[in-house]
Design a protein around this motif. Structure first.
Motif, short mmCIF file in Angstrom:
data_model
loop_
_atom_site.label_atom_id
_atom_site.label_comp_id
_atom_site.label_asym_id
_atom_site.label_seq_id
_atom_site.Cartn_x
_atom_site.Cartn_y
_atom_site.Cartn_z
N UNK A 1 59.63 83.24 101.30
CA UNK A 1 60.23 82.04 102.25
C UNK A 1 61.66 82.40 102.22
N UNK A 2 62.11 82.60 103.86
CA UNK A 2 63.39 82.81 103.81
C UNK A 2 64.42 82.04 103.18
N UNK B 1 53.07 74.32 111.77
CA UNK B 1 54.01 74.99 110.66
C UNK B 1 53.78 76.57 111.10
N UNK B 2 55.27 76.87 111.48
CA UNK B 2 55.47 78.43 111.91
C UNK B 2 54.33 79.01 112.94
N UNK B 3 53.72 78.30 113.87
CA UNK B 3 53.17 79.02 114.91
C UNK B 3 51.66 78.38 114.66
N UNK C 1 48.74 76.16 105.09
CA UNK C 1 47.64 77.22 104.39
C UNK C 1 47.24 78.37 105.31
N UNK C 2 46.98 78.02 106.68
CA UNK C 2 46.83 79.14 107.49
C UNK C 2 47.73 80.15 107.65
N UNK C 3 49.05 79.86 107.61
CA UNK C 3 50.00 80.81 107.54
C UNK C 3 50.29 81.38 106.26
N UNK C 4 50.43 80.50 105.05
CA UNK C 4 50.63 81.13 103.74
C UNK C 4 49.40 82.11 103.33
N UNK C 5 48.19 81.79 103.70
CA UNK C 5 46.97 82.40 103.32
C UNK C 5 46.47 83.36 104.18
N UNK C 6 47.11 83.40 105.40
CA UNK C 6 46.93 84.55 106.56
C UNK C 6 45.46 84.28 106.95
N UNK C 7 45.16 83.51 107.40
CA UNK C 7 43.62 83.17 108.22
C UNK C 7 43.61 82.29 109.15
N UNK C 8 42.83 82.33 109.99
CA UNK C 8 42.42 81.38 111.29
C UNK C 8 41.03 81.43 111.12
#
Length: 212
Positions: free
Chosen positions: A35-36, A201-203, A129-136
């Motif tokens: 995380x930045x 969250x982030x897009x 969760x979708x962003x952090x775990x990279x799924x859709x």
């Protein structure tokens, strides 16, 4: 005079110290890149969106979306760009999607939905969760289906539905996409639902609907 025993103790102490320091340093680096550490970044000479994204573990395309007014081929030294969504903007996006949902329902003569805090909390966690775990997908590798996820967080319901989206830059854009899709539109205009939770969250965008 240094005895053999003292020499062995000294060498073991040095070896032990050398093995610990890199591990602590690596752990700090990994935490930083997840995380930045801050929301904004000041452009330096030689910076590009790709370089900045790589440095902080971000998607460079998403970084460009967060900074639509910056020229990706000519970043101005000293200018400031955003590295992540602020909590305030995410909350504003969620509230605006909620407002647009009820506006669409009003057009059809349907009752407005309640924006329930507990359902919103689940929707926000699904978006993260979708962003952090990279799924859709409607099925999370960590929480399972949206129905399982609602139950995990203690929310009871008679019926439920979920809309998800990824990459849209504004509440209006994501609502246009959902309203132009028959399945998503059906959830938004389902007369049996009486509550909603909106997460962003982030897009990543999530709508959770329930009939309580």
């Amino acid at each position: 005079m240094i005895t053999l025993k003292k020499l062995v103790i000294f060498l073991l102490t040095v070896l032990f110290s050398m093995s610990i320091i890199p591990r602590e340093s690596n752990a700090q680096s990994i935490t930083m890149y997840k995380e930045p550490p801050f929301e904004h970044y000041k452009i330096s000479s030689g910076d590009t969106f790709w370089f900045i994204a790589k440095r902080y573990g971000l998607d460079y395309k998403r970084l460009m979306q967060l900074n639509p007014n910056a020229d990706p081929y000519n970043l101005q030294i000293g200018s400031v760009i955003r590295l992540k969504e602020s909590a305030a903007s995410a909350s504003t996006f969620e509230d605006e999607v909620f407002r647009l949902v009820n506006a669409e329902r009003t057009k059809q003569g349907l009752r407005s939905l309640q924006h329930r805090a507990d359902v919103k909390n689940v929707a926000e966690k699904k978006a993260m969760d979708m962003i952090n775990s990279n799924y859709f997908s409607h099925n999370s590798p960590n929480y399972g289906s949206p129905f399982e996820m609602l139950k995990t967080f203690g929310i009871t319901y008679r019926s439920a539905g979920e809309n998800i989206a990824k990459g849209q830059r504004s509440p209006q854009e994501v609502m246009n996409a959902w309203m132009n899709s028959s399945g998503h539109r059906a959830n938004i205009l389902n007369p049996s639902y009486n509550a909603i939770g909106v997460g962003y969250y982030n897009g990543a965008w999530v709508q959770l609907f329930i009939q309580s």
